[in-house]
Design a protein around this motif. Structure first.
Motif, PDB file in Angstrom:
ATOM      1  N   SER A 161      13.114   4.360   5.122  1.00  0.00           N
ATOM      2  CA  SER A 161      13.468   3.008   4.687  1.00  0.00           C
ATOM      3  C   SER A 161      12.224   2.230   4.263  1.00  0.00           C
ATOM      4  O   SER A 161      12.261   1.464   3.297  1.00  0.00           O
ATOM      5  CB  SER A 161      14.211   2.269   5.802  1.00  0.00           C
ATOM      6  OG  SER A 161      13.355   1.990   6.893  1.00  0.00           O
ATOM      7  N   ILE A 162      11.111   2.428   4.974  1.00  0.00           N
ATOM      8  CA  ILE A 162       9.859   1.761   4.593  1.00  0.00           C
ATOM      9  C   ILE A 162       9.401   2.235   3.210  1.00  0.00           C
ATOM     10  O   ILE A 162       9.021   1.430   2.352  1.00  0.00           O
ATOM     11  CB  ILE A 162       8.752   2.043   5.627  1.00  0.00           C
ATOM     12  CG1 ILE A 162       9.028   1.286   6.920  1.00  0.00           C
ATOM     13  CG2 ILE A 162       7.374   1.666   5.078  1.00  0.00           C
ATOM     14  CD1 ILE A 162       8.037   1.592   8.020  1.00  0.00           C
ATOM     15  N   TYR A 163       9.450   3.530   2.998  1.00  0.00           N
ATOM     16  CA  TYR A 163       8.992   4.088   1.731  1.00  0.00           C
ATOM     17  C   TYR A 163       9.859   3.595   0.577  1.00  0.00           C
ATOM     18  O   TYR A 163       9.350   3.191  -0.483  1.00  0.00           O
ATOM     19  CB  TYR A 163       8.997   5.609   1.810  1.00  0.00           C
ATOM     20  CG  TYR A 163       8.489   6.283   0.559  1.00  0.00           C
ATOM     21  CD1 TYR A 163       7.279   5.908  -0.013  1.00  0.00           C
ATOM     22  CD2 TYR A 163       9.213   7.303  -0.045  1.00  0.00           C
ATOM     23  CE1 TYR A 163       6.805   6.525  -1.165  1.00  0.00           C
ATOM     24  CE2 TYR A 163       8.749   7.930  -1.196  1.00  0.00           C
ATOM     25  CZ  TYR A 163       7.552   7.536  -1.747  1.00  0.00           C
ATOM     26  OH  TYR A 163       7.090   8.140  -2.883  1.00  0.00           O
ATOM     27  N   ALA A 164      11.175   3.591   0.772  1.00  0.00           N
ATOM     28  CA  ALA A 164      12.087   3.127  -0.281  1.00  0.00           C
ATOM     29  C   ALA A 164      11.839   1.662  -0.610  1.00  0.00           C
ATOM     30  O   ALA A 164      11.795   1.266  -1.784  1.00  0.00           O
ATOM     31  CB  ALA A 164      13.533   3.339   0.148  1.00  0.00           C
ATOM     32  N   ALA A 165      11.661   0.847   0.430  1.00  0.00           N
ATOM     33  CA  ALA A 165      11.412  -0.578   0.205  1.00  0.00           C
ATOM     34  C   ALA A 165      10.070  -0.800  -0.489  1.00  0.00           C
ATOM     35  O   ALA A 165       9.953  -1.663  -1.367  1.00  0.00           O
ATOM     36  CB  ALA A 165      11.446  -1.325   1.541  1.00  0.00           C
ATOM     37  N   THR A 166       9.067  -0.013  -0.116  1.00  0.00           N
ATOM     38  CA  THR A 166       7.751  -0.152  -0.729  1.00  0.00           C
ATOM     39  C   THR A 166       7.774   0.269  -2.192  1.00  0.00           C
ATOM     40  O   THR A 166       7.144  -0.363  -3.051  1.00  0.00           O
ATOM     41  CB  THR A 166       6.702   0.675   0.042  1.00  0.00           C
ATOM     42  OG1 THR A 166       6.722   0.293   1.423  1.00  0.00           O
ATOM     43  CG2 THR A 166       5.305   0.447  -0.506  1.00  0.00           C
ATOM     44  N   LEU A 167       8.530   1.312  -2.510  1.00  0.00           N
ATOM     45  CA  LEU A 167       8.685   1.724  -3.901  1.00  0.00           C
ATOM     46  C   LEU A 167       9.300   0.609  -4.732  1.00  0.00           C
ATOM     47  O   LEU A 167       8.887   0.363  -5.874  1.00  0.00           O
ATOM     48  CB  LEU A 167       9.571   2.974  -3.990  1.00  0.00           C
ATOM     49  CG  LEU A 167       8.926   4.328  -3.704  1.00  0.00           C
ATOM     50  CD1 LEU A 167      10.003   5.405  -3.676  1.00  0.00           C
ATOM     51  CD2 LEU A 167       7.865   4.672  -4.748  1.00  0.00           C
ATOM     52  N   ALA A 168      10.298  -0.070  -4.150  1.00  0.00           N
ATOM     53  CA  ALA A 168      10.972  -1.145  -4.872  1.00  0.00           C
ATOM     54  C   ALA A 168      10.007  -2.288  -5.192  1.00  0.00           C
ATOM     55  O   ALA A 168      10.088  -2.898  -6.258  1.00  0.00           O
ATOM     56  CB  ALA A 168      12.157  -1.654  -4.057  1.00  0.00           C
ATOM     57  N   VAL A 169       9.100  -2.574  -4.264  1.00  0.00           N
ATOM     58  CA  VAL A 169       8.096  -3.614  -4.502  1.00  0.00           C
ATOM     59  C   VAL A 169       7.061  -3.127  -5.512  1.00  0.00           C
ATOM     60  O   VAL A 169       6.696  -3.839  -6.457  1.00  0.00           O
ATOM     61  CB  VAL A 169       7.404  -4.014  -3.180  1.00  0.00           C
ATOM     62  CG1 VAL A 169       6.249  -4.976  -3.437  1.00  0.00           C
ATOM     63  CG2 VAL A 169       8.416  -4.650  -2.224  1.00  0.00           C
ATOM     64  N   TRP A 170       6.598  -1.904  -5.324  1.00  0.00           N
ATOM     65  CA  TRP A 170       5.516  -1.344  -6.143  1.00  0.00           C
ATOM     66  C   TRP A 170       5.875  -1.286  -7.620  1.00  0.00           C
ATOM     67  O   TRP A 170       5.044  -1.586  -8.486  1.00  0.00           O
ATOM     68  CB  TRP A 170       5.191   0.056  -5.623  1.00  0.00           C
ATOM     69  CG  TRP A 170       4.083   0.755  -6.325  1.00  0.00           C
ATOM     70  CD1 TRP A 170       2.748   0.657  -6.083  1.00  0.00           C
ATOM     71  CD2 TRP A 170       4.219   1.695  -7.404  1.00  0.00           C
ATOM     72  NE1 TRP A 170       2.050   1.468  -6.939  1.00  0.00           N
ATOM     73  CE2 TRP A 170       2.925   2.113  -7.748  1.00  0.00           C
ATOM     74  CE3 TRP A 170       5.319   2.218  -8.091  1.00  0.00           C
ATOM     75  CZ2 TRP A 170       2.695   3.034  -8.762  1.00  0.00           C
ATOM     76  CZ3 TRP A 170       5.094   3.131  -9.104  1.00  0.00           C
ATOM     77  CH2 TRP A 170       3.793   3.540  -9.431  1.00  0.00           C
TER      78      TRP A 170
END
Length: 224
Positions: A161-170
């Motif tokens: 979930s952290i990785y998915a959320a970070t991708l969305a921001v990135w």
């Protein structure tokens, strides 16, 4: 470098994936992008299509996205196979691994955005979750995690979930050196560290019999 004709179809998928991602910036995750990647690699387009066998445009798009994710996984595992993470604190290991993945797809923000649109389609959600779980599992293994109890599952679910959320921001971050994404990732990791501390306090002597659903339910609906 191995010649395309000497590759198995699985190997060809990984070989073509980065070039498909590059073409997807302009053509989406489409047969046009696949044909473009095949031409660059010197592969017969018909053979390239065999490496992505799902029927229908969306099925083949998910095949190509899955291969792209797998190619990043492979690059990450090769990069950190030397054990350089061993002496890092756990939060630094995770930060390093996540950031390596982001840097591996730098310049492909448009391709990522298009990929996430495909992944969000109802028929693709299950496969998208599997992709995220697999990448999270590889990151935890590189970080030295050997848990086999409930922690095995909670760690991977949380990191996914952290990785998915970070991708969305990135993908939409236009700050210098992706500073906004770095700050976001640091906050999320810090939140997980606090969660782990709280979880340890909550479990106490009942650690071996911890019920994840019950614990999360109590966090959401605390008893008076």
């Amino acid at each position: 470098m191995t010649e395309p004709l000497d590759l198995t179809l699985d190997e060809l998928r990984l070989e073509l994936a980065p070039q498909i991602a590059l073409a997807a910036m302009f053509d989406g995750w489409s047969d046009v992008a696949l044909a473009s990647a095949a031409e660059v690699a010197g592969v017969d387009p018909a053979v390239a299509r065999l490496a992505f066998p799902s029927k229908g445009l969306q099925g083949r798009a998910m095949d190509m996205i899955d291969a792209w994710v797998a190619s990043v996984d492979e690059r990450m595992e090769a990069e950190f196979a030397d054990g350089r993470l061993d002496n890092m604190p756990i939060r630094e290991k995770i930060r390093t691994l996540v950031w390596f993945r982001l840097e591996s797809i730098e310049g492909l923000e448009e391709s990522l955005s298009r990929a996430m649109t495909v992944q969000a389609m109802p028929q693709n959600v299950a496969d998208t979750l599997k992709q995220g779980w697999s990448s999270a599992d590889k990151m935890w293994r590189l970080a030295g995690d050997t848990a086999t109890d409930y922690n095995h599952y909670t760690k991977r679910a949380i990191l996914g979930s952290i990785y998915a959320a970070t991708l969305a921001v990135w993908k939409s971050d236009d700050s210098e050196d992706k500073a906004a994404t770095r700050a976001f990732l640091d906050r999320r990791i810090e939140g997980v560290m606090k969660f782990e501390k709280l979880k340890g306090q909550f479990l106490g002597k009942d650690r071996e019999h911890f019920d994840v659903a019950r614990f999360l339910g109590r966090l959401r609906y605390p008893q008076g």
